[in-house]
Design a protein around this motif. Sequence first.
Motif: not given
Length: 460
Positions: A156-157, A282-285, A325-332, A454-459
């Motif tokens: 993701a990074a 975005l990466a950490f969210a 709010a998810v983005l703000k918490e990730a930025m926190r 790393r993240i695993r994506l499932t469509r």
Amino acid sequence: METGEIRPEGDTVQATTRTPGPTGLPLIGSMLDLTRDPLAAYLAAHREHGDVVRFTAGPPGLRVEFYMVFSPEGAQQVLATRAADFRKDNTMYEEVRLSLGNGLLTAQDADYQRQRRLVQPLFTKRRVDGYADAIAQESAALVERWTAVPGGVVDAAEEMSGFALRAVARILFGTDVEEAIGAVRRSFPVLGAYVRDRGFAPVRIPRQWPTPGNREAQAAERELYAVCDAIIARRAGQDSDDLLGLLAAARGEDGERLDPSELRDQVLIFLLAGHETTATSLAFALHLLGKHPAEQKRAREEALAVLGDRPPQADDLAALPYTTAVLKEAMRLFPAAAVIGRRAVADSEIGGVRIPAGADVLVSPYVTHRHPGHWEEPERFDPERFTPEREAGRHRYAWFPFGGGPRACIGQHFSMLESVLALAAVLREFEVETVDTEVPLGQAITLEARGPVRIRLTRR
């Protein structure tokens, strides 16, 4: 984006009373802790010594000294209410200026005021909302690329850095985006490491010396400058609605304008700051949502309800409060500007501690965002912290990922617009599972992952 740095003790004025702080090891003080894991060292210093801490590190003769301020009240004083007493005069800003020009991030005094007057009208909400189509197109390209990834595992990074860079370059350069992307991707990592190493070094080798590091950085600068200068020269006298065209057309009340070298300086700073903050958020969210399926499900349901099958648009930002709010918490938890540096130009007092003129002073969103006096269970991921009611009841500088005061980031709305729309577009299409549950962090010019995310994506 902001930067922090430390400098030799001999260049600072000593406090008359000893400020609380870690003693570290004999002769070298906190040097090993700061080298191995500076963010952990800051957290430990706050936990053990309080809201204003003095660090010393290095052997005699090369020792560095700086003050860390961890309280929201102290951060407000440094960045806002007493901002004139704390300037961007430190070594890190000088190194950024020498490599990437004297743009809004590094300019001071009359230069900064002039640049801000010319650039501010291009970052109004109405102007920035006009970039939503470009963000939507880059988000769609990202989704399409991820759909074809074998096994569905991505870093993701790395991916978000590429996405955010393409988005800001497209907004800056329009049809010239491909020409710029290659040079930026080759040059920025070299210059970022070069600036970081020089900004934190107690002794800096002159840039003119023909060392391998200097030569590599100079080659990167030449390539980056040449590409930007060529695009700017080609655009001379042309009308265009991308950000470069608007910058070139910007005029002050007396007809003042940015000359070609100033245009390049602004472009380089926008490329740097405009993609690193968004990429980190975005990466950490995604990393956090991949570990918290209930929160991910709620954000996905919101994205599906608001977007349906159409591309995201600027008006959707207000309709995506939980995703925001998810983005703000990730930025926190993972602020791109983990540390913000200043240099005191007058004697001051912060939290009852005297800060002498000449001292380096650092505030740390990374630590303040975990302050137990302002955040309950600070290490826990909880987007509900950012409901309007809870935000209204919190100190203004308990959360400040974009800095604050007169030098607050001019691109705050752009970063939030891009981050929220892109995250909604991704969650609409994929379920996310975190692969690397723990990510080692480091402090360079900005917060960096010192390992894959790393993240695993499932469509869906």
